[in-house]
Design a protein around this motif. Structure first.
Motif, PDB file in Angstrom:
ATOM      1  N   UNK A 232       0.835  -1.215   0.000  1.00 40.26           N
ATOM      2  CA  UNK A 232       0.000   0.000   0.000  1.00 40.26           C
ATOM      3  C   UNK A 232       0.861   1.252   0.000  1.00 40.26           C
ATOM      4  N   UNK A 233       1.972   1.214   0.715  1.00 40.73           N
ATOM      5  CA  UNK A 233       2.879   2.364   0.717  1.00 40.73           C
ATOM      6  C   UNK A 233       3.459   2.602  -0.684  1.00 40.73           C
TER       7      UNK A 233
ATOM      8  N   UNK B 227       1.960   1.865  -3.428  1.00 40.81           N
ATOM      9  CA  UNK B 227       0.901   2.485  -4.221  1.00 40.81           C
ATOM     10  C   UNK B 227       0.759   3.963  -3.884  1.00 40.81           C
ATOM     11  N   UNK B 228       0.772   4.268  -2.570  1.00 40.35           N
ATOM     12  CA  UNK B 228       0.686   5.677  -2.159  1.00 40.35           C
ATOM     13  C   UNK B 228       1.854   6.457  -2.751  1.00 40.35           C
TER      14      UNK B 228
ATOM     15  N   UNK C 112       1.082   7.339  -6.195  1.00 40.02           N
ATOM     16  CA  UNK C 112       0.164   8.482  -6.276  1.00 40.02           C
ATOM     17  C   UNK C 112       0.933   9.784  -6.086  1.00 40.02           C
ATOM     18  N   UNK C 113       1.866   9.792  -5.129  1.00 31.85           N
ATOM     19  CA  UNK C 113       2.665  10.997  -4.888  1.00 31.85           C
ATOM     20  C   UNK C 113       3.472  11.354  -6.136  1.00 31.85           C
TER      21      UNK C 113
ATOM     22  N   UNK D 156       2.791  10.597  -9.200  1.00 27.38           N
ATOM     23  CA  UNK D 156       1.880  11.094 -10.234  1.00 27.38           C
ATOM     24  C   UNK D 156       1.516  12.564  -9.969  1.00 27.38           C
ATOM     25  N   UNK D 157       1.243  12.864  -8.682  1.00 23.30           N
ATOM     26  CA  UNK D 157       0.902  14.228  -8.331  1.00 23.30           C
ATOM     27  C   UNK D 157       2.080  15.160  -8.609  1.00 23.30           C
ATOM     28  N   UNK D 158       3.274  14.680  -8.304  1.00 31.42           N
ATOM     29  CA  UNK D 158       4.464  15.489  -8.546  1.00 31.42           C
ATOM     30  C   UNK D 158       4.589  15.786 -10.033  1.00 31.42           C
TER      31      UNK D 158
ATOM     32  N   UNK E 182       2.234  15.798 -12.346  1.00 35.25           N
ATOM     33  CA  UNK E 182       1.187  16.684 -12.867  1.00 35.25           C
ATOM     34  C   UNK E 182       1.316  18.085 -12.321  1.00 35.25           C
ATOM     35  N   UNK E 183       1.560  18.187 -10.996  1.00 35.22           N
ATOM     36  CA  UNK E 183       1.465  19.493 -10.358  1.00 35.22           C
ATOM     37  C   UNK E 183       2.765  20.265 -10.385  1.00 35.22           C
ATOM     38  N   UNK E 184       3.864  19.565 -10.387  1.00 32.99           N
ATOM     39  CA  UNK E 184       5.134  20.282 -10.413  1.00 32.99           C
ATOM     40  C   UNK E 184       5.730  20.243 -11.810  1.00 32.99           C
TER      41      UNK E 184
END
Lengths: 382, 649
Positions: B26-27, B29-30, B33-34, B36-38, B40-42
């Motif tokens: 699970x970590x 996977x998390x 997600x981080x 992916x966010x990095x 897209x957002x950065x």
């Protein structure tokens, strides 16, 4: 296991139970719910009554339900497990025949003033059922093919009923939660390896068939898969929503555009901004930092549960806690993967943040069971 | 059953191991997600920020205010008037029909209009403002505004409409604007975005069309924030456009009004030129029409009436009408002969009333003959035989060249629609267009402005101005753009021999000043205002043998559309020419009886700067003239300022 098995003398009772509530978990849940209130206030354009107030009332109610369940000894819930599964199963069948249709899917039963969503109940019931099943089953037989088949049947039959509602997201979550309990119970890894391998093989086969004479999917089905894999292929069609969601998320940048300053959500470009896509409004307004903060809280909830499960020496309690935590993980993992464009849009809300009472109540009922397990854990006498 | 302790320990160990395994997964996977966010957002933040802005920011055009058109004295010929209209927003107004019926109690709204407005409202999204009625007057708007609190979603708005304060007077020259049509868009390679604005108007004919780009101005724009369904949320910034340029024409409003009124009910055209500059002072084509009808889109009935009128109101006859010039062409023939040295100014020709040429008999209009005539008497009495004789001497080539020198057959570059080049025939022209050789009969016909020769009233006026000045005058219509005076075109000397030109001018003088002149009836008695001119009556159809047998002898016994065109060209004052006038009355009958009196009135009006002075007319005519002038002066009225609001039609 019976009442007698519980060493009543060593479990907290009466008002002392309050001391043994897992307060860390309560704090984390309240923090996540508060982020939800904040974002609901923001996406309603500063209208407190529209979404925030009802959501707060529901959270207060669900929290009370959680404590009520938590203060009831765990053996009571254990003995109720099979019944909970049975009732949920009958209700699922009932939905098939008497259910109301909403949003294009049969999902709830009208019982007088109460709206029952049996598929939501099944998410908890499957965990209780599987925990009870493996608590009952001799550890040596856990990996025996027959007993594995029984467990698989217990999971797949209700999942199938949910799938034909049709509600793919919930069906997947029931399978996931049940499968996780099997995993925790110690079913041989070969089974899991086999399932994953077979799934991967099937996917490879399907893609390999494309354009050949033995093509396994129709062309339009392939095109849908293409649109999911690359939403920019079809910006105004089916991927309009996910494109807008990605724009909201991406435009947030490092620290976001500021509270209530997200143009994508404020100007309604973002679909379902108060339910499934609420994470994108958070990411738009509070940026990477805001997103990481929420994810950290979620991970904190999982970690708290795992610690609680490992502290518990009771097989049922451990499996129950891990199953509930696994179910919770599936909620936020599927939702976040979906809104980030990593998974298809299947309609799973962001737990405790998305607007909606039913999911929130079920989640806190689940954590009520976790609290019950934590509170009634046998302890050394001081 | 009781679980042995060993089992319990095994169970706890397995669960802990599996929990760590799953927790680890699970970590991971998390972590994904981080990541992916990095990304897209950065990583792609700029890109997505841009897309978000593209979503939310729309650029809306602000139509510029259209340039004004004024006459030589600054009188407004085409302006923009405030147009009050009522706008309804459905989401604020509630049920549209109820709102419209409330509105109908305040301003006149027919049930038809209500139905149409309701359909229009329902076609748009609820937040789109829909115009219910426009062209309201101030009282009606004030009534609606006063009741605004009781009628949510209904608001009066101000827009601008093109308005032509003098209506029909400048319909052909100034032209009119109208809504952009599909054809207008198709005609442009890359249409300006401005043209896509609903109800945007562009010039359709005349100066409005030819100077469209100058008059239109440049669009301003405003950036607005819109939401997902396109509703405007707020204005981010705004930049006003530049208004179009003001055009000053050479036309004189007073003279134009008089000229059009003087043409009256006839199907006729008149042009007044200032001979020194070529300035067009009046350009009248009768009957005319109200260009304001076209601004908001003309009704089918009105348009049908204009289209089916046999006097062709929509045609600008001054430049589109090409007529056989008749005897007004005789100056060309005469000058061609003199310039070639094939005749002398004093030479006399005997006119027996006809001439035999190429096996045919060509008649003089005066079948009894004029006897011996020289150039001046041939012009003043309009003897045809004299010019038949000249024509045979000089041939068509020299006549063609002289006609061109005097400005016939030339398409003048004026900002008017559908300008005709007339027809100045030549041997080549006939070979190409008719597939036949030029014969001497063609030359004889051409010598008196019949046969193939065609000229527009504008060309005839230019020819007259050139005869009056011996310079290559070119017509000019635009005097100034935004107060920057436009150059007067070069006027090189024509180089006509002074003696020959003097004889021609003498002949033209006698036309309207000698007792035997064909336009003596239209003489001017004031010596300072006297004119020199030439009549013309050009045949459209010959009187047939059958009609002659039935007793038809005179033009007015023929049906209107078979009568001769009546023409007259003149300049004045005779000694120091300042103005040239041409008048063509379609199927008017005779030039001397119909066209010459009109031309006299117009050239007197041009010289006096107002109504013609009554003292300039011969005593016996004064009563009749005075009565007529009173009627005209009532018709044209004094110069009026454009009204600010107009009542709805």
């Amino acid at each position: 296991m019976s009442y007698l098995e519980y060493n009543v003398k060593r479990s907290p009772s009466g008002f002392r139970k309050v001391l043994h509530v897992n307060w860390a978990l309560v704090l984390l849940l309240a923090a996540v719910a508060s982020i939800g209130f904040l974002q609901l206030y923001s996406v309603s354009g500063g209208n407190f009554e529209r979404w925030t107030e009802p959501q707060m009332q529901r959270f207060a109610l669900a929290l009370a339900v959680m404590f009520a369940i938590g203060f009831v000894p765990l053996w009571f819930w254990r003995s109720l497990s099979v019944m909970a599964y049975g009732v949920s199963f009958v209700l699922l069948l009932g939905v098939e025949f008497f259910g109301s249709v909403g949003m294009g899917a049969q999902r709830w039963l009208e019982l007088g003033p109460i709206r029952l969503q049996p598929s939501e109940m099944m998410k908890i019931a499957i965990v209780m059922m599987m925990a009870a099943y493996y608590d009952w089953l001799d550890i040596k037989r856990v990996s025996h093919p027959f007993w594995v088949l029984v467990a698989v049947a217990l999971i797949l039959v209700p999942s199938f009923l949910v799938l034909i509602q049709p509600d793919l997201g919930t069906a997947l979550m029931i399978i996931g939660a049940g499968g996780m309990v099997m995993f925790f119970a110690g079913v041989s890894l070969w089974y899991f390896g086999g399932v994953i391998g077979a799934g991967a093989g099937l996917v490879t086969l399907v893609f390999a068939s494309r354009g050949t004479s033995w093509q396994l999917l129709r062309d339009y089905q392939f095109r849908r898969i293409d649109a999911f894999l690359d939403p920019s292929l079809d910006p105004l069609g089916s991927s309009y929503h996910i494109n807008q969601a990605m724009i909201a998320l991406g435009s947030g940048g490092w620290s976001g555009r500021g509270f209530m300053q997200g143009t994508q959500s404020r100007l309604n470009f973002l679909p379902e901004k108060h339910t499934d896509f609420i994470f994108n409004t958070l990411a738009e307004e509070f940026g990477f930092i805001g997103g990481i903060f929420l994810l950290t809280l979620y991970v904190g909830i999982i970690v708290t549960c795992v610690i609680a499960a490992m502290q518990s020496k009771n097989r049922y309690a451990s499996l129950l806690i891990l199953g509930i935590a696994g179910n919770f993980f599936l909620y936020f993992a599927i939702n976040m993967a979906m809104v980030m464009g990593l998974a298809p849009v299947v309609g799973v809300p962001l737990p405790l943040v998305s607007y909606g009472g039913s999911a929130m109540l079920m989640i806190l009922i689940g954590f009520g069971l976790v609290q019950s397990a934590c509170i009634h854990r046998p302890r050394e006498k001081a | 059953m009781k679980r042995p302790p060993k089992d319990n320990e095994d169970s706890a160990r397995v669960i802990s191991r599996r929990a760590m395994l799953m927790g680890g997964a699970q970590m991971v996977f998390a972590g994904a997600l981080v990541l992916r966010m990095r990304n897209l957002q950065l990583g792609q933040a700029e890109e997505f920020r841009l897309l978000a802005d593209e979503n939310r920011i729309n650029i809306r055009l602000l139509p510029p205010s259209r340039g004004l058109i004024v006459d030589r004295n600054g009188t407004l010929l085409a302006g923009n008037v405030q147009n009050y209209r009522i706008v309804l927003v459905r989401e604020d107004a509630g049920e549209p029909r109820a709102a419209l019926e409330r509105l109908a109690q305040l301003i006149p709204l027919s049930p038809d209009e209500i139905d149409r407005a309701e359909r229009e409202i329902m076609r748009h999204r609820p937040f789109v403002p829909v115009t219910i009625v426009d062209q309201l007057n101030w009282e009606e708007v004030a009534r609606v505004a006063a009741n605004a609190p009781a009628m949510p979603g209904i608001t009066p708005e101000v827009g601008f409409n093109r308005h032509y304060p003098f209506g029909a007077e400048f319909a052909h020259s100034v032209g009119y604007v109208g809504p952009v049509s599909e054809a207008d868009l198709a005609a442009r390679e890359t249409p300006e975005p401005l043209l896509m604005i609903p109800r945007f108007q562009i010039g359709k004919i005349g100066v409005e069309r030819e100077y469209e780009e100058t008059l239109r101005g440049t669009a301003g724009h405003r950036r607005v924030e819109v939401n997902a369904v396109g509703r405007e949320m707020r204005e981010l910034d705004r930049q006003e456009g530049d208004p179009g340029s003001t055009l000053q024409l050479t036309l004189d409003r007073q003279l134009q009004a008089f000229t059009l009124a003087r043409l009256g009910e006839d199907s006729a055209a008149a042009v007044v030129l200032e001979v020194q500059t070529g300035n067009v002072l009046a350009l009248a084509s009768a009957p005319s029409f109200d260009p304001n009808l076209f601004v908001r889109g003309i009704s089918v009935a009105d348009y049908g009436a204009l289209r089916d009128n046999d006097h062709r109101p929509m045609s600008n006859k001054t430049v589109q009408g090409a007529y056989p010039p008749g005897s007004t062409f005789k100056m060309v023939t005469a000058l061609a002969a003199f310039e070639a040295g094939l005749a002398t100014p004093d030479e006399r020709v005997y006119c027996p009333g006809y001439i035999e040429a190429a096996g045919r008999r060509f008649h003089c209009w005066n079948r009894g003959g004029h006897g011996r005539v020289n150039l001046t008497s041939a012009l003043s009495e309009s003897c045809d035989v004299f010019f038949y004789d000249m024509a045979q001497r000089v041939g068509i080539d020299r006549i063609n060249a002289m006609a061109e020198r005097l400005g016939l057959g030339i398409r003048y570059d004026l900002p008017l629609s559908g300008i005709s080049s007339g027809l100045n025939p030549s041997r080549e022209w006939k070979r190409e267009r008719r597939g036949a050789e030029w014969v001497v009969g063609d030359t004889i016909n051409a010598s008196i402005g019949q046969g193939y020769v065609l000229a527009t009233p504008l060309q005839l006026a230019v020819m007259t101005a050139r005869l009056a000045t011996n310079r290559a005058i070119l017509p000019r219509l635009i005097h100034a753009i935004d107060d920057i005076e436009q150059p007067i075109p070069d006027q090189p000397p024509l180089g006509l021999s002074a003696a020959a030109l003097a004889q021609v001018q003498r002949g033209m003088w006698e036309v309207s000043n000698a007792q035997r002149g064909t336009a003596y009836g239209s003489r001017i008695v004031d010596a300072n205002l006297r004119m020199a001119g030439k009549t013309g009556s050009s045949q459209v159809f010959s009187i047939t043998a059958a009609e002659r047998a039935a007793g038809v002898r005179r033009q007015d016994q023929l049906p209107w559309n078979r009568r001769d065109h009546a023409l007259f060209v003149c300049y004045a004052p005779d000694t120091d020419p300042r103005y040239a006038v041409s008048v063509v009355v379609e199927h008017g009958g005779g030039g001397s009886s119909v066209a010459a009196p009109i031309a006299r009135d117009i050239i007197l009006a041009a010289q006096s700067g107002g109504l013609p002075p009554i003292e300039a007319y011969p005593q016996p005519q004064r009563n009749r003239i005075e009565t007529m002038m009173r009627t005209i002066s009532e018709q044209i009225g004094p110069a009026v300022a454009p009204p600010t609001g107009r009542s709805r039609a």
